[in-house]
Design a protein around this motif. Structure first.
Motif, mmCIF file in Angstrom:
data_model
loop_
_atom_site.group_PDB
_atom_site.id
_atom_site.type_symbol
_atom_site.label_atom_id
_atom_site.label_comp_id
_atom_site.label_asym_id
_atom_site.label_seq_id
_atom_site.Cartn_x
_atom_site.Cartn_y
_atom_site.Cartn_z
ATOM 1 N N GLY A 125 -21.384 -0.538 0.225
ATOM 2 C CA GLY A 125 -21.796 -1.945 0.209
ATOM 3 C C GLY A 125 -22.411 -2.311 -1.129
ATOM 4 N N ALA A 126 -23.201 -1.386 -1.686
ATOM 5 C CA ALA A 126 -23.849 -1.642 -2.978
ATOM 6 C C ALA A 126 -22.810 -1.654 -4.107
ATOM 7 C CB ALA A 126 -24.901 -0.570 -3.246
ATOM 8 N N LEU A 127 -21.869 -0.700 -4.055
ATOM 9 C CA LEU A 127 -20.845 -0.632 -5.112
ATOM 10 C C LEU A 127 -19.943 -1.860 -5.080
ATOM 11 C CD1 LEU A 127 -19.823 3.140 -4.704
ATOM 12 C CD2 LEU A 127 -21.121 2.129 -6.588
ATOM 13 N N LYS A 128 -19.763 -2.441 -3.877
ATOM 14 C CA LYS A 128 -18.873 -3.599 -3.741
ATOM 15 C C LYS A 128 -19.669 -4.855 -3.386
ATOM 16 C CE LYS A 128 -14.633 -1.266 -2.505
ATOM 17 N NZ LYS A 128 -13.518 -1.213 -1.587
ATOM 18 N N ASN A 129 -20.911 -4.910 -3.821
ATOM 19 C CA ASN A 129 -21.809 -5.992 -3.434
ATOM 20 C C ASN A 129 -21.219 -7.381 -3.706
ATOM 21 O OD1 ASN A 129 -24.528 -6.741 -2.499
ATOM 22 N ND2 ASN A 129 -24.609 -7.678 -4.536
ATOM 23 N N SER A 130 -20.458 -7.471 -4.793
ATOM 24 C CA SER A 130 -19.918 -8.790 -5.172
ATOM 25 C C SER A 130 -18.849 -9.268 -4.176
ATOM 26 C CB SER A 130 -19.319 -8.734 -6.575
ATOM 27 O OG SER A 130 -18.291 -7.784 -6.589
ATOM 28 N N GLU A 131 -18.327 -8.338 -3.344
ATOM 29 C CA GLU A 131 -17.280 -8.729 -2.385
ATOM 30 C C GLU A 131 -17.838 -9.183 -1.030
ATOM 31 O OE1 GLU A 131 -14.253 -5.665 -2.041
ATOM 32 O OE2 GLU A 131 -14.408 -5.260 -4.179
ATOM 33 N N ALA A 132 -19.164 -9.091 -0.858
ATOM 34 C CA ALA A 132 -19.767 -9.486 0.421
ATOM 35 C C ALA A 132 -19.686 -11.004 0.559
ATOM 36 C CB ALA A 132 -21.220 -9.024 0.470
ATOM 37 N N MET B 1 -32.655 -9.237 -21.210
ATOM 38 C CA MET B 1 -32.833 -9.691 -19.829
ATOM 39 C C MET B 1 -32.697 -8.487 -18.879
ATOM 40 S SD MET B 1 -30.803 -12.786 -17.924
ATOM 41 C CE MET B 1 -29.569 -11.837 -17.064
ATOM 42 N N THR B 2 -33.634 -8.328 -17.964
ATOM 43 C CA THR B 2 -33.533 -7.184 -17.048
ATOM 44 C C THR B 2 -32.585 -7.509 -15.889
ATOM 45 O OG1 THR B 2 -35.511 -7.988 -15.995
ATOM 46 C CG2 THR B 2 -35.784 -6.126 -17.512
ATOM 47 N N LYS B 3 -31.783 -6.523 -15.534
ATOM 48 C CA LYS B 3 -30.802 -6.723 -14.471
ATOM 49 C C LYS B 3 -31.519 -6.660 -13.111
ATOM 50 C CE LYS B 3 -26.526 -4.688 -12.972
ATOM 51 N NZ LYS B 3 -26.492 -3.358 -12.409
ATOM 52 N N LYS B 4 -31.213 -7.603 -12.239
ATOM 53 C CA LYS B 4 -31.889 -7.605 -10.942
ATOM 54 C C LYS B 4 -31.171 -6.649 -9.979
ATOM 55 C CE LYS B 4 -33.518 -10.637 -7.310
ATOM 56 N NZ LYS B 4 -33.186 -9.685 -6.275
ATOM 57 N N SER B 5 -31.959 -5.786 -9.353
ATOM 58 C CA SER B 5 -31.324 -4.863 -8.406
ATOM 59 C C SER B 5 -31.026 -5.570 -7.089
ATOM 60 C CB SER B 5 -32.230 -3.659 -8.164
ATOM 61 O OG SER B 5 -33.370 -4.072 -7.458
ATOM 62 N N LYS B 6 -30.092 -4.996 -6.330
ATOM 63 C CA LYS B 6 -29.722 -5.575 -5.023
ATOM 64 C C LYS B 6 -30.056 -4.548 -3.942
ATOM 65 C CE LYS B 6 -27.348 -9.198 -6.622
ATOM 66 N NZ LYS B 6 -27.870 -10.546 -6.492
ATOM 67 N N LEU B 7 -30.539 -5.045 -2.829
ATOM 68 C CA LEU B 7 -30.869 -4.159 -1.722
ATOM 69 C C LEU B 7 -29.859 -4.366 -0.598
ATOM 70 C CD1 LEU B 7 -32.897 -2.090 -0.629
ATOM 71 C CD2 LEU B 7 -34.219 -4.003 0.307
ATOM 72 N N ALA C 196 -29.163 2.526 6.889
ATOM 73 C CA ALA C 196 -29.777 2.949 5.626
ATOM 74 C C ALA C 196 -30.009 1.747 4.732
ATOM 75 C CB ALA C 196 -28.858 3.950 4.918
ATOM 76 N N LEU C 197 -30.937 1.933 3.790
ATOM 77 C CA LEU C 197 -31.182 0.908 2.773
ATOM 78 C C LEU C 197 -30.888 1.527 1.418
ATOM 79 C CD1 LEU C 197 -34.525 -0.692 3.992
ATOM 80 C CD2 LEU C 197 -32.364 -1.916 3.634
ATOM 81 N N TYR C 198 -30.020 0.867 0.645
ATOM 82 C CA TYR C 198 -29.646 1.395 -0.665
ATOM 83 C C TYR C 198 -29.929 0.335 -1.723
ATOM 84 C CZ TYR C 198 -27.011 3.988 -4.185
ATOM 85 O OH TYR C 198 -26.654 4.697 -5.299
#
Ligand code: KG4
Ligand code: ZN
Length: 343
Positions: free
Chosen positions: A319-326, A1-7, A21-23
Motif C-alpha cells: 500500500g505504501a509503495l503504491k500509495n499514489s494508486e489509492a 523542502m522536506t518530503k512528507k511521509s505517508k502512513l 499493520a501500520l507502515y
C-alpha cells in the motif's frame, strides 16, 4: 523542502490469519498485529471458509483498535488504507474489503486493493529496504509455488508454476499422513530435524525436467505408499520412523525448489534471489539455498520469519509503495478471489 511521509494501514484477511499493520513511507513498519485462526480450523483438518469469514468479522476491528492504541496513532493521521483484494477465499476477502472501505469513508482517506502474492514477494523489503531490482522470486506458500522474474514494482513475469499441489500444501498433506495436526508444515519440518534422509529416499519430482515447473502431488502419494508398506500402526508408534520419513520428504521438496531457483537465476542471468511465502520459513530450504548462493555470489533475501506466513505488514508495505494508486470512494466490495499476478 522536506518530503512528507505517508502512513498506511494494511489489512490482510485472505485466508485464516487476520493481520493488520501500520507502515510509514519514511520510517518503515510502525507496528503490526496478527490473529491466527489455526486452532479454529485444526479440528476439521483444513480451513473452513465460512468459519474463516465469521472469525475475521469478529477479530478485525478490535485488532485495528489494538494496533492504533499500541502505536499511539490517531486514526485520522492515517493517509491511506490497503487491504488484500485477492487471491483468496471470497468471504474472507470481503471482510477485509468492506472494513477497509468503511474506514476509508469514515476518515475520508483513499483505499487500495493489494495482490496477496505481490505482498508476499515484496515482503523482504520490510527488512531490506535497499533490495535492488531486478530479482528472481520463489513464492512458496500453502496455495502457490511459483518462480517469478521481478523487474520492478508491478513488473512481474511468471517463469514456472506447480502443475498440481503447492509445496506448502504437500507439506501439510504429508504432515497429516504422519499424524500431525493441521497445518503441519512447520511441525513436519521440526520432526525432520531428528530424521535420517537416507533411510527412506523419496523421488525428487521434475528435478531434471528442463523447465521451471513443479509437481508435488506424486511425492505425497509416495509417502502414503511408504507408510502403508512400513505398516501404518508401526509408523504412528515410532517417532524415529516418522522423523526419517519427514526428513526424506523435506529433503526432496527443498532439493527440487533449490535446483529450480538456480536454474531460473542461470536462465535469466540474475544475481539476486528472494524467497517468500510460508514455506520460506523452512530452515532446511534456507540452508540449501544459501549454501549454493554463496558459491556463485548470488544475493539472497528473505522476509523476517514472522512475515513469511500471511500478515498485515506486507499488505501495508505494498500500500505504501503504491500509495499514489489509492482512491477515495472505491467499490467497497472490490475483491478478486482468483487473480493472476502479471504485468
Ligand atoms: O504464505 P502462507 O502463510 O499462506 C498462504 O498464502 O498459503 O503459507 C502457509 C503454508 C502452509 O502450507 C504451512 O504449512 C507452510 O506455509 N509452512 C511451512 C513452514 N512454515 C509454514 N512449510 C514448511 N516448513 C515450515 N517451516
Ligand atoms: Zn499467503
Amino acid at each position: 523542502m522536506t518530503k512528507k511521509s505517508k502512513l498506511v494501514l494494511g489489512i490482510e484477511t485472505s485466508c485464516d490469519e487476520t493481520g493488520v499493520a501500520l507502515y510509514d513511507t519514511m520510517e518503515g513498519l510502525k507496528g503490526h498485529k496478527l490473529y491466527s485462526q489455526v486452532k479454529l480450523h485444526a479440528r476439521y483438518g483444513g480451513v473452513v471458509p465460512e468459519l474463516a469469514s465469521r472469525d475475521h468479522v469478529k477479530k478485525l476491528l478490535p485488532l485495528v483498535r489494538d494496533l492504533l492504541d499500541e502505536t499511539r496513532t490517531d486514526i485520522n493521521t492515517i493517509d491511506s488504507i490497503a487491504y488484500t483484494k485477492g487471491p483468496g477465499l471470497s468471504g474472507a476477502l470481503l471482510v477485509g474489503a468492506t472494513v477497509a472501505n468503511a474506514l476509508g469513508y469514515s476518515i475520508k482517506k483513499p483505499v487500495i486493493g493489494v495482490h496477496h502474492l505481490e505482498a508476499h514477494l515484496l515482503s523482504p523489503l520490510l527488512s531490506n529496504p535497499n533490495l535492488n531490482f531486478p530479482f528472481i522470486a520463489l513464492l512458496v506458500s500453502g496455495g502457490h509455488t511459483q518462480l517469478i522474474q521481478v523487474k520492478d514494482i508491478g513488473q512481474y513475469r511468471l517463469l514456472g508454476d506447480t502443475r498440481d499441489d503447492a509445496a506448502g500444501e504437500a507439506f501439510d498433506k504429508t504432515a497429516k499422513l504422519l499424524g500431525l495436526p493441521y497445518p503441519g508444515g512447520a511441525l513436519l519440518s521440526k520432526l525432520a530435524q531428528d530424521g535420517d534422509t537416507t533411510k527412506y529416499p523419496l523421488p525428487k519430482p521434475m528435478i531434471k525436467s528442463g523447465d521451471l515447473d513443479f509437481s508435488f502431488s506424486g511425492l505425497k502419494t509416495a509417502v502414503a505408499h511408504l507408510v502403508q508398506k512400513l505398516d501404518i500402526e508401526q509408523v504412528m508408534a515410532s517417532k524415529t520412523l516418522k522423523a526419517d520419513i519427514a526428513a526424506s520428504f523435506q529433503d526432496s521438496v527443498t532439493e527440487v525448489l533449490t535446483e529450480k531457483c538456480f536454474c531460473a537465476l542461470r536462465l535469466e542471468g540474475a544475481t539476486a534471489l528472494v524467497i517468500a511465502g510460508g514455506v520460506g520459513a523452512n530452515t532446511e530450504l534456507r540452508r540449501k539455498i544459501n549454501e549454493r548462493a554463496k558459491k556463485i555470489n548470488v544475493a539472497t533475501y528473505y522476509p523476517p520469519f514472522e512475515f513469511c506466513t500471511d500478515n498485515g505488514a506486507m499488505v501495508a508495505l505494498v500500500g505504501a509503495l503504491k500509495n499514489s494508486e489509492a482512491v477515495y470512494g472505491a467499490n467497497p466490495f472490490d475483491i478478486k478471489p482468483r487473480w493472476l499476478l502479471s504485468g
